[in-house]
Design an enzyme around this catalytic site. Structure first.
Site, PDB file in Angstrom:
ATOM      1  N   LEU A 154       4.783  -0.715  -0.657  1.00  0.00           N
ATOM      2  CA  LEU A 154       3.461  -1.279  -0.935  1.00  0.00           C
ATOM      3  C   LEU A 154       3.560  -1.284  -2.593  1.00  0.00           C
ATOM      4  O   LEU A 154       4.170  -0.413  -3.099  1.00  0.00           O
ATOM      5  CB  LEU A 154       2.286  -0.476  -0.647  1.00  0.00           C
ATOM      6  CG  LEU A 154       1.761  -0.368   0.898  1.00  0.00           C
ATOM      7  CD1 LEU A 154       0.829   0.732   0.977  1.00  0.00           C
ATOM      8  CD2 LEU A 154       1.643  -1.745   1.543  1.00  0.00           C
ATOM      9  N   ASP A 155       3.079  -2.442  -3.098  1.00  0.00           N
ATOM     10  CA  ASP A 155       2.896  -2.408  -4.693  1.00  0.00           C
ATOM     11  C   ASP A 155       2.085  -1.264  -5.236  1.00  0.00           C
ATOM     12  O   ASP A 155       1.296  -0.731  -4.424  1.00  0.00           O
ATOM     13  CB  ASP A 155       2.259  -3.663  -4.957  1.00  0.00           C
ATOM     14  CG  ASP A 155       2.881  -5.076  -4.773  1.00  0.00           C
ATOM     15  OD1 ASP A 155       4.159  -4.923  -4.571  1.00  0.00           O
ATOM     16  OD2 ASP A 155       2.347  -6.179  -4.590  1.00  0.00           O
ATOM     17  N   LYS A 156       2.465  -0.722  -6.309  1.00  0.00           N
ATOM     18  CA  LYS A 156       1.759   0.404  -6.909  1.00  0.00           C
ATOM     19  C   LYS A 156       0.540   0.151  -6.668  1.00  0.00           C
ATOM     20  O   LYS A 156      -0.320   1.102  -6.465  1.00  0.00           O
ATOM     21  CB  LYS A 156       2.234   0.452  -8.378  1.00  0.00           C
ATOM     22  CG  LYS A 156       1.540   1.627  -9.367  1.00  0.00           C
ATOM     23  CD  LYS A 156       1.813   1.368 -10.822  1.00  0.00           C
ATOM     24  CE  LYS A 156       1.257   2.478 -11.456  1.00  0.00           C
ATOM     25  NZ  LYS A 156       1.687   2.533 -12.846  1.00  0.00           N
TER      26      LYS A 156
END
Length: 234
Positions: A76-78
């Site tokens: 998942l993106d940050k």
């Protein structure tokens, strides 16, 4: 989820990783709810404040000599929160990655403005430029096919709350698709507007249904929509 919870042993608080809530764990997989602001895996700038590092420490239970490991399945993106799964064996990792496109992935997002169509599917071919910015192209030879389904749940004057079905898992797919449709994800500093007062990227991995790598049974994991999303849409 009732059957899953019965089998799930509550992890010791002593080794509970900060920024992660363990939703489920067995000998093959570990599923967590990741907070916004925490990387999935290491970057050039950050190696320890990541879900991977924290869970690696967790499975070792304080023993650096432990052979227990975790393996990255997806990311998942940050600034995206929600359901994130890791494998605890290489065999489980390969199974999950091979089957990943067939699993059901549901996200919740708050986007700027109002969608013209309240329900639909967005498709395009996504490419990435030299500064790692993703964008849609018409030529199938120059991009990877991406498909995003959505349904508007609620609207306010400024925002819309969406339920999103991710049919493919391309980099930044959801963020790019809605930005290109004039409704960027709220708080998206890369593809959207630098809105004053938005505390975080309003994108959340809410539900994941997969087949267990060992039992082959279907399992569903959910992470509640952050209360902040509901505050935005009021």
């Amino acid at each position: 989820m009732e059957e899953i919870q019965k089998k799930n042993k509550k992890p010791s608080n002593k080794y509970q990783p900060k920024g992660l809530t363990i939703l489920y764990e067995d000998q093959d997989i570990i599923v967590v709810n990741k907070v916004s602001g925490l990387l999935t895996m290491a970057s050039a700038r950050e190696r320890e404040k990541t879900a991977y590092f924290l869970l690696s420490q967790y499975v070792k239970k304080g023993s650096q000599k432990s052979k227990n490991r975790i393996f990255i399945v997806h990311r998942l993106d940050k600034d995206t929160s929600g359901v994130l799964v890791f494998a605890k064996t290489e065999k489980a990792k390969f199974f999950l990655q091979d089957e990943w496109q067939s699993f059901s992935k549901t996200y919740v997002a708050v986007v700027e403005g109002k969608m013209r169509e309240k329900e639909g599917i967005i498709t395009s071919y996504l490419a990435e430029n030299s500064i790692h910015r993703v964008f849609s192209v018409r030529n199938a030879d120059k991009g990877k096919f991406a498909k995003t389904g959505y349904q508007v749940i609620k609207e306010s004057e400024r925002f819309s709350l969406l339920r999103i079905r991710l049919y493919t898992g391309r980099k930044n797919q959801i963020r790019v698709h809605f930005a290109e449709h004039g409704c960027p994800v709220a708080g998206d500093k890369v593809y959207g507007e630098k809105s004053v007062g938005i505390k975080r990227l309003a994108l959340h991995s809410a539900k994941l249904t997969l087949r267990h790598p060992h039992t082959k049974k279907e399992m569903t994991f959910e992470a509640n929509t952050p209360s902040y999303f509901k505050q935005l849409i009021k």
